[in-house]
Each structure stands twice: as C-alpha cells, then as structure tokens.
Design a protein around this motif. Structure first.
Motif, PDB file in Angstrom:
ATOM      1  N   GLN A 351       0.817  -1.215   0.000  1.00 26.24           N
ATOM      2  CA  GLN A 351       0.000   0.000   0.000  1.00 26.24           C
ATOM      3  C   GLN A 351       0.857   1.275   0.000  1.00 26.24           C
ATOM      4  OE1 GLN A 351      -2.378  -0.753   3.524  1.00 26.24           O
ATOM      5  NE2 GLN A 351      -4.047  -1.591   2.289  1.00 26.24           N
ATOM      6  N   VAL A 352       1.815   1.318  -0.906  1.00 27.11           N
ATOM      7  CA  VAL A 352       2.696   2.480  -0.983  1.00 27.11           C
ATOM      8  C   VAL A 352       2.127   3.462  -1.996  1.00 27.11           C
ATOM      9  CG1 VAL A 352       4.992   3.290  -1.618  1.00 27.11           C
ATOM     10  CG2 VAL A 352       4.730   1.151  -0.338  1.00 27.11           C
ATOM     11  N   ASP A 353       1.953   4.704  -1.553  1.00 24.16           N
ATOM     12  CA  ASP A 353       1.509   5.797  -2.422  1.00 24.16           C
ATOM     13  C   ASP A 353       2.596   6.873  -2.434  1.00 24.16           C
ATOM     14  OD1 ASP A 353      -1.368   5.130  -3.186  1.00 24.16           O
ATOM     15  OD2 ASP A 353      -1.441   4.949  -1.007  1.00 24.16           O
ATOM     16  N   LEU A 354       2.862   7.395  -3.617  1.00 25.56           N
ATOM     17  CA  LEU A 354       3.888   8.423  -3.750  1.00 25.56           C
ATOM     18  C   LEU A 354       3.631   9.212  -5.020  1.00 25.56           C
ATOM     19  CD1 LEU A 354       6.653   9.709  -2.936  1.00 25.56           C
ATOM     20  CD2 LEU A 354       7.738   7.953  -4.354  1.00 25.56           C
ATOM     21  N   HIS A 355       3.835  10.530  -4.929  1.00 29.77           N
ATOM     22  CA  HIS A 355       3.782  11.398  -6.101  1.00 29.77           C
ATOM     23  C   HIS A 355       5.029  12.271  -6.089  1.00 29.77           C
ATOM     24  CE1 HIS A 355       1.982  14.984  -8.484  1.00 29.77           C
ATOM     25  NE2 HIS A 355       2.594  14.137  -9.292  1.00 29.77           N
ATOM     26  N   VAL A 530      21.555  15.635   2.750  1.00 30.55           N
ATOM     27  CA  VAL A 530      20.714  15.845   1.590  1.00 30.55           C
ATOM     28  C   VAL A 530      19.316  16.304   1.981  1.00 30.55           C
ATOM     29  CG1 VAL A 530      19.775  13.512   1.429  1.00 30.55           C
ATOM     30  CG2 VAL A 530      20.173  14.834  -0.665  1.00 30.55           C
ATOM     31  N   LEU A 531      18.935  16.133   3.242  1.00 28.79           N
ATOM     32  CA  LEU A 531      17.595  16.532   3.666  1.00 28.79           C
ATOM     33  C   LEU A 531      17.381  18.031   3.505  1.00 28.79           C
ATOM     34  CD1 LEU A 531      17.138  14.315   6.842  1.00 28.79           C
ATOM     35  CD2 LEU A 531      15.929  14.112   4.675  1.00 28.79           C
ATOM     36  N   ALA A 532      18.455  18.790   3.545  1.00 32.28           N
ATOM     37  CA  ALA A 532      18.309  20.245   3.382  1.00 32.28           C
ATOM     38  C   ALA A 532      17.792  20.601   1.997  1.00 32.28           C
ATOM     39  CB  ALA A 532      19.653  20.922   3.637  1.00 32.28           C
ATOM     40  N   LEU A 533      17.995  19.715   1.004  1.00 27.35           N
ATOM     41  CA  LEU A 533      17.536  19.981  -0.356  1.00 27.35           C
ATOM     42  C   LEU A 533      16.206  19.303  -0.660  1.00 27.35           C
ATOM     43  CD1 LEU A 533      20.908  19.453  -2.268  1.00 27.35           C
ATOM     44  CD2 LEU A 533      19.894  21.621  -1.532  1.00 27.35           C
ATOM     45  N   ALA A 534      15.731  18.466   0.244  1.00 28.31           N
ATOM     46  CA  ALA A 534      14.545  17.652  -0.041  1.00 28.31           C
ATOM     47  C   ALA A 534      13.287  18.499  -0.082  1.00 28.31           C
ATOM     48  CB  ALA A 534      14.405  16.555   1.002  1.00 28.31           C
ATOM     49  N   ASP A 535      12.390  18.158  -1.008  1.00 27.64           N
ATOM     50  CA  ASP A 535      11.072  18.774  -1.055  1.00 27.64           C
ATOM     51  C   ASP A 535      10.070  17.970  -0.243  1.00 27.64           C
ATOM     52  OD1 ASP A 535      11.448  21.001  -3.090  1.00 27.64           O
ATOM     53  OD2 ASP A 535      12.222  19.275  -4.194  1.00 27.64           O
ATOM     54  N   GLN A 536      10.208  16.655  -0.279  1.00 30.78           N
ATOM     55  CA  GLN A 536       9.322  15.803   0.497  1.00 30.78           C
ATOM     56  C   GLN A 536      10.111  14.598   1.000  1.00 30.78           C
ATOM     57  OE1 GLN A 536       6.111  14.049  -1.775  1.00 30.78           O
ATOM     58  NE2 GLN A 536       7.384  13.725  -3.581  1.00 30.78           N
ATOM     59  N   GLY A 549       5.181  13.391   3.341  1.00 28.37           N
ATOM     60  CA  GLY A 549       4.740  14.758   3.200  1.00 28.37           C
ATOM     61  C   GLY A 549       5.902  15.696   3.000  1.00 28.37           C
ATOM     62  N   PRO A 550       5.651  17.015   3.096  1.00 23.76           N
ATOM     63  CA  PRO A 550       6.722  17.997   2.966  1.00 23.76           C
ATOM     64  C   PRO A 550       7.811  17.759   4.007  1.00 23.76           C
ATOM     65  CG  PRO A 550       4.584  19.072   2.810  1.00 23.76           C
ATOM     66  CD  PRO A 550       4.325  17.656   3.220  1.00 23.76           C
ATOM     67  N   ARG A 551       9.024  18.133   3.653  1.00 25.96           N
ATOM     68  CA  ARG A 551      10.181  17.813   4.487  1.00 25.96           C
ATOM     69  C   ARG A 551      10.020  18.301   5.920  1.00 25.96           C
ATOM     70  NH1 ARG A 551      14.962  21.540   3.101  1.00 25.96           N
ATOM     71  NH2 ARG A 551      13.366  22.918   3.980  1.00 25.96           N
TER      72      ARG A 551
END
Length: 582
Positions: A351-355, A530-536, A549-551
């Motif tokens: 049940q993995v959802d991702l966009h 790399v989390l500093a550049l992550a959007d989600q 969700g958002p970072r």
C-alpha cells in the motif's frame, strides 16, 4: 498434433520452420548420398559376376571409372549437406540470439531464475545437435527400408535377416530412451546446482580467501559434486551398456549375414558377388539405426534444451513495438503499490503511495529491511508491481519501450556494478561514446578532476566489475552513469554510502543542479545532509508508509516521536533515521 500445429506453437519452432528450405535441400542431398551408397554394391556385383568371368580389362576400366565418378558425386553430396547444416545453424543463431538473450535477461531480473548464460548454453546445445554429425543419422534412417528392400531382391532370406537385426537395433534404441530420460534430467539438474554454487562462491573469492572459508565451502561443494558424479556414473554406465549391446548386435549381424550368404552360394541360389554385396548392403542398412543409438544421449540433451528454450520464450514474450513514444517529463506516481522480490510470495512493499513531480527531490528514509531498495527497483521497473499502479507522466511503463525509456532514466543501485571496459564506456552506458555528454555527467558527479589524474584519463580500463577502483570511485562513476544523457528521472539508492566529504559535496551540488533543471530525483539515504535539499520525505517501516509529506512536517513528526516516551510495544513505533539535522 499435425505438423503445421507443431511448428506454429512457439517462437523456436517457428524459427526452425523458417529454415524449411534448408531442411528440404539437405534432405535432397541426403537422398542423393544414400542412393549413391548402392554404388559399391553394384560395383562388387559387376566385378565378381562380370569382370572375373569375362576377364575383360576394358570392362574393368569402364566400371572403375564410373564408380570413381559416383564416389565423387557422393562426396560432393556429403559436403553440401554438411555445409548447409552449418549455414542453418548460423541462421538459427541470428533468428533466436537476440530473443533468447532478452528473455534470459528478463527472467534473471524479474524472477531471479539463474543467469542469461544458461539460455545461450541451451541454444548452443540445440544448434550443435542440429548442425553436428549426429543429425545425419535421422536423415539417413528413412533409407534403411530401401536398402532392406534391395536385400529382398537379392534373396528373401537376406532381407528377413536384415529385418530381424533392424528390429533388435530399434528395440535397443527404444530401451535406451526409456532408461536414460530420467537419469539425464536428474544429471542436468545436479550439474546446474553444482555449477551455480561454485560460480556464486567465485564471485566472492576475496571474502572467502580473507576469512578462511575455503575449506567449509569446499566441503559443501564436494557434497553437490559427489551427487553429480554419482548420477553421471550411473547415466554413463547405462549408456555404455546400451552401446556395448548395440556393437555386439552389429558384429553378430556382419558375421551371420556373411554366413547366410555363404549358405545361399553353396546352394547355388546367389553368386559369390551377391554374397559380398549383400554383406556390405546389410551393414549400410543397419548403420543409421546404430548411429541413432549412439546419438540418443545428445538427442535427449538437445530435446531438453529445446523445451527449456520454448518455455523461456513463452513466459517472456517480446515487448510490443511502440512507434511514437512520448518524451518523459518525470512525473512519477505510485498508487497502492504492492511488490515483492523475484521468487518470493510475501510482499515487501504494501500500500505504498507516492507522487514525485518534476523538479522535486524525494528522500526515502527507514531502517534496514524496510523496503527502501525494493521501492527504488520498482520505480525504475526492475521489479514488477504485483498490485497497484506505477505511472510515468500518467501512463504505465508499457507506454514506452526499453530503448526509449531507459536513456531517460538514471539509476544508481545500492551495490554499484560496473562492467569491463573504460571509464568513458561505463559512463556512456556502453552506447556510442559522446565525449561532451560523458564529461558533462562526470563534472555533475564531481568526477572529472579525479578521472584526469588517471594515466589514460577517460580511456582508463577499470577491469571486470570495476575491480581496479576503490568503492568510492566505483560509486562516483556509477553516479555519472546515472546522470549521463540528462535523464528526466533519477533514482539513487544510497549514492553517498562510500563517498568522502568531497564526494558528498559534489553529490549535493549535483542534486541542486538537477532540481534547478526540472529533473525528478528520488534518493534513498541514511545521511542527513541531503535533507536540506529535499522537497518531500517518505518514511518506510516494514514495507509500509509510516510518514509522508513535505520535508519540514515529516522531520517535525520524527523529532517529536524521538522525544516522546517509548511505547510499551515497539510494533507501532516510528523509525528514527540517524542522524537527523538539528
């Protein structure tokens, strides 16, 4: 089943059917060769019954010249059918080589079913049988009744003797088939297990040598090899016994046919020339049956290989040709995806959802064994989705062919595997090397300056598997390979696992550039930089999405979960990737 039905049931039989013209011509040359086999018999009859009686030297000269001409024609027919068989084998390779490679590779990737090399071994076994000397026995076998018919013309008793020995030889062939099918199959399976075990250990020879595991592994291999040797001895013993009986029958036939002929000569029913000719003719009549007995083991091996290839091609049909494949924009969606490893039933992802829209960087976190690498393989289509949907720009992966989708996707697996060749060839994915693209990918990965320090620069050979490089160098070349050609989607599984601070900085710079150029990046990592550049951020636990969700929102929830009192049961606890940014 009709012949047409048989030849239309699979790709490999269709390929054999496409060689129909070659088979017909080979059959014609076989007919010529077998008819000319009667020439020695006729020559003996002329020598004994005409030349020796008339004492005419001119007759001897004419008959001898004629037989020499017929022998030359027979030799040409034998050479021509051998040449045609070789050409048929080459054509069979061309017809099936690409399909067998693709299907074998697909089975290896999707099902974990061995290596593509086994499929080529099967194809080679089929081709070698069809183009080897053993196949001539099956072309010559239909002519045995004609030779026996000629013997009946010489005398009915000679024909009856030939029929009796033909039936005995046929019974031996049938017995050989019944007794050797199961042992041959067991032998092939045992050999495959032994070779697979040995090849697997050779791939990890350094670890085996360093930790002194050789004796323990040798003991296990010796058990498999002993089982193979036992089955091989049993199968060989049975084959040798059948062959020995066949030889005994052949020798008995030669002696008894000569004795029967001598008896008929004594009674005045045939001439001495007919006696000698009948002996030669009977040997020739039974030779194809004896050859079939000798070639039976090879036939069984080719037959088993044929059915394995047939099953392989049926299970992995060719992908449909896509005439107008759209350009990938990089919009990736997973909807209620379930997936598992090849050969397993229990799902790893559930049940993995991702966009992941274009221009976004998605970081996947989670403890070891949570399904992160499986998610990466699913995103690039290496492992299939067992349930749910994977969509690229709103379309399933089948909207693209491998040839058009592959160059638009960059993938760096957790275990970076390079191939024997130069640095440039590996970065260019072994396509035609575009120097500008290779250098651009290397610069984006922070690899360019390091490559220039090698003696031959981008033309430096790296050895099979990149064994001449360090782990960090292999990973950075793998990253440059993923970046080659400006792909729209990049999936990176632990790309910084072996990188030093310089490599880490280069990776972060590359991710920043990719986002600015509108590329979609999905990265599996345990490092916080790399989390500093992550959007989600997507957090996996036991194959399921725990947080998404958002970072900033996800990191806040993770920080709160770490500061909260430990729950009484760890079953519902949230993972705490380490380290997290302050």
């Amino acid at each position: 089943m009709s012949i047409s039905g048989f030849f239309s049931r699979s790709e490999i039989t269709q390929a054999l059917r496409s060689l129909q013209r070659e088979w017909v011509v080979i059959a014609i040359f076989s007919m010529v060769a077998n008819l000319l086999m009667l020439a020695p018999t006729l020559y003996m009859l002329q020598i004994y019954d005409r030349v020796l009686v008339s004492r005419n030297e001119l007759t001897l000269l004419v008959v001898s010249l004629l037989i020499l001409f017929l022998f030359a024609a027979m030799a040409f027919a034998e050479w021509a059918r051998s040449r045609l068989l070789v050409r048929a084998g080459v054509r069979l390779d061309r017809l099936l080589g690409e399909r067998v490679f693709s299907a074998g590779f697909a089975r290896s990737v999707r099902e974990g079913g061995g290596s593509p090399g086994q499929s080529f071994t099967d194809l080679a076994e089929v081709r070698q049988f069809l183009t080897g000397p053993s196949i001539f026995a099956f072309f010559d076998l239909p002519w045995a009744p004609i030779y026996i018919g000629v013997l009946f013309l010489l005398h009915p008793l000679l024909g009856a003797v030939a029929v009796v020995f033909a039936l005995i030889q046929a019974a031996l062939a049938w017995l050989g088939h019944q007794r050797t099918v199961e042992p041959s199959e067991s032998l092939a399976k045992a050999q495959g297990r032994s070779h697979a075990y040995l090849n697997g250990k050779l791939r990890n020879a350094e670890a085996v040598e360093a930790m002194g595991m050789l004796q323990q592994l040798h003991h296990r291999w010796a058990l498999l090899q002993a089982r193979y040797a036992e089955l091989h001895a049993a199968a060989q013993g049975l084959t040798h016994r059948i062959t020995a009986w066949s030889k005994s029958v052949r020798y008995a036939q030669q002696a008894l046919s000569l004795a029967v002929g001598a008896l008929l000569v004594i009674d005045g029913q045939i001439s001495a020339g007919a006696m000698i000719a009948a002996n030669v003719l009977m040997t020739r009549a039974l030779a194809p049956i004896d050859q079939v007995v000798s070639a039976w083991r090879g036939f069984l091996g080719a037959r088993a290989a044929f059915f394995r290839l047939e099953q392989l091609l049926q299970e992995h049909p060719p992908l449909p040709k896509i005439s107008a494949a759209p350009r990938l924009q990089g919009d990736v969606q997973l909807r209620d995806v379930h997936a598992t490893a090849p050969g397993q039933v229990t799902p790893i992802l559930q049940q993995v959802d991702l966009h992941a829209p274009p221009g976004s960087l998605t970081v996947v976190l989670g403890p070891s064994g949570s399904g992160k690498s499986t998610l990466a393989r699913v995103l690039v289509g290496v492992w299939p989705v067992s349930q749910g949907e994977l969509l690229f720009d709103g379309q399933p992966p089948t909207a693209w062919s491998h040839e058009t989708l592959g160059p638009q996707v960059g993938y760096l697996p957790q275990d970076t595997v390079l191939f024997g060749g130069t640095i440039a060839e590996n970065i260019a994915r072994f396509a035609a090397v575009d120097s500008a693209k290779v250098i651009a990918a290397a610069q984006c990965a922070g690899l360019h300056e390091m490559v220039l320090r090698f003696p031959k620069g981008y033309d430096t050979p790296i050895g099979e598997g990149g064994r001449l490089l360090s782990g960090g160098q292999r990973q950075r070349i793998g990253l440059a390979r993923a970046l080659y050609g400006d792909p729209a989607l990049l999936v990176l599984d632990e790309p910084n696992a072996h990188l030093d601070d310089v490599g880490e900085a280069a990776l972060l710079g590359a991710m920043r550039q990719l986002k600015e150029r509108g590329k979609t990046v999905v990265m599996v990592t345990h490092r916080a930089g790399v989390l500093a550049l992550a959007d989600q951020v997507l957090v996996l636990q036991n194959g399921q999405v725990q947080l998404k969700g958002p970072r900033d929102e996800v990191l806040a929830q993770l920080q709160a979960a770490r500061q909260a009192p430990a729950p009484s049961s760890a079953a519902g606890s949230l993972p705490a990737p380490q380290p997290l940014p302050a």
